[in-house]
Design an enzyme around this catalytic site. Structure first.
Site, short mmCIF file in Angstrom:
data_model
loop_
_atom_site.label_atom_id
_atom_site.label_comp_id
_atom_site.label_asym_id
_atom_site.label_seq_id
_atom_site.Cartn_x
_atom_site.Cartn_y
_atom_site.Cartn_z
CG LEU A 220 -8.45 30.43 33.99
CD1 LEU A 220 -7.41 31.44 33.52
CD2 LEU A 220 -9.84 30.85 33.54
CG ASP A 221 -11.93 24.68 31.08
OD1 ASP A 221 -11.73 24.02 32.11
OD2 ASP A 221 -13.07 24.98 30.66
#
Length: 342
Positions: free
Chosen positions: A75-76
């Protein structure tokens, strides 16, 4: 609290963490490793006694020898939500979460596109947004459902002929060929909430310089005819905020949520970028698991944050609070397939 029955310790398994917005997925894993690598739940008790508890190295052969840990889909930093974690033999099963069906909630902000397609980047272009209605967005969404072909952002780490795409864009090197599109499936895509201008989101303050815009235009010359990056300003009306809306979607693995928002902005004659992004489901792990299914929930990140400062007391069941939470959400892996805990 009754004592939980586990197979012979230490165990291997899978569980999900509720990642907060801000840290990278790798920093989350490194923080978890400090707890996991000092727990008899996942490390042989004799090894712990011999080595003693202490800071666990996060890289190198010694780190791998203490405990094996990984995640099933990055996940960013901006994003929060479900992050699947594998421990020991559980890491062998993480690949299944790369290609599995995922669900997201994302907030789109109209009138501005950025180099990263989200609020972490710099403003590349601004465009009119007041003409965009909820009905116009709902109509445009139909073109994004089903099987579609998506191009990743030009400012991404994907490589073309050995060079990251962002390198072409930053240095003004023409792309040797169009960015290859990926076939993905959008199972569902709907407006969850129309915020209009009733919100606190703003466009990023940092914006592309004229030289950066020229470099990006130069990079696109190899794949587009006369690419021009130009602002289309609308007259300001007081402190009115650009329109924002929340989308919910169920997508196949490999889908770029940011690209959906970016392309949707173009489809309605404007520009758009992501300002919030939540992964609400990854395979059978979910933020809100269905009660009548085999869904698994997530361990809140603050459980691990508190434990990192102080693990707390051991309960009557023999475990600290964070270990108890993990056990309650754990799928134990003993063989080729994960075995679900009760």
């Amino acid at each position: 609290m009754p004592k939980v029955t586990l197979p012979q310790l230490p165990v291997s398994g899978l569980f999900a963490v509720m990642k907060p917005s801000g840290p990278t997925s790798m920093s989350v894993i490194n923080d978890l490793k400090q707890l996991v690598g000092n727990s008899r739940l996942f490390v042989d008790a004799d090894k712990l006694e011999t080595r003693g508890k202490g800071k666990i190295p996060t890289r190198g052969k010694r780190a791998r020898g203490i405990v094996k840990i990984g995640q099933g889909g990055t996940l960013d930093p901006l994003a929060d939500g479900v992050l699947v974690v594998g421990i020991g033999k559980g890491t062998r099963h993480l690949n299944e979460f790369l290609d599995c069906v995922k669900e997201y909630r994302t907030t789109a902000l109209l009138g501005c596109e950025t180099d990263t397609y989200d609020s972490e980047g710099s403003r590349v272009r601004v465009a009119p947004w007041r003409h965009v209605t909820r009905e116009a967005v709902e109509s445009a969404l139909s073109n994004f459902r089903g099987e579609i072909h998506q191009a990743p952002p030009i400012f991404s780490a994907l490589k073309m002929e050995g060079r990251p795409l962002y390198d072409y864009a930053r240095k003004g090197i023409p792309l040797p060929r169009p960015i290859e599109k990926r076939k993905v499936t959008i199972h569902s895509l709907d407006i969850l909430e129309w915020k209009g201008s009733d919100h606190q989101f703003r466009w990023p303050e940092k914006e592309f310089t004229s030289d950066e815009k020229k470099a990006m235009e130069k990079a696109l010359e190899g794949v587009e005819e006369n690419p021009i990056i130009k602002d289309e300003l609308e007259p300001a009306v007081g402190d009115e905020s650009p329109t924002a809306f929340v989308l919910s979607m169920k997508v196949s693995g490999g889908t770029y949520v940011r690209s959906i928002v970016h392309d949707l902005g173009h489809a309605v004659g404007s520009a758009a970028h992501v300002v919030t992004l939540t992964r609400s489901r990854q395979g059978r792990f979910a933020l809100e698991p269905a009660t009548d299914s085999e869904d698994k929930g997530c361990v809140p990140w603050d459980v691990f944050s508190r434990a990192s400062e102080s693990e707390g007391d051991v309960g009557e069941d023999g475990w600290t609070q964070w270990e108890r939470e993990v056990i309650d959400h754990l799928e134990i892996v003993e063989g080729p397939k994960p075995q679900k805990t009760s």
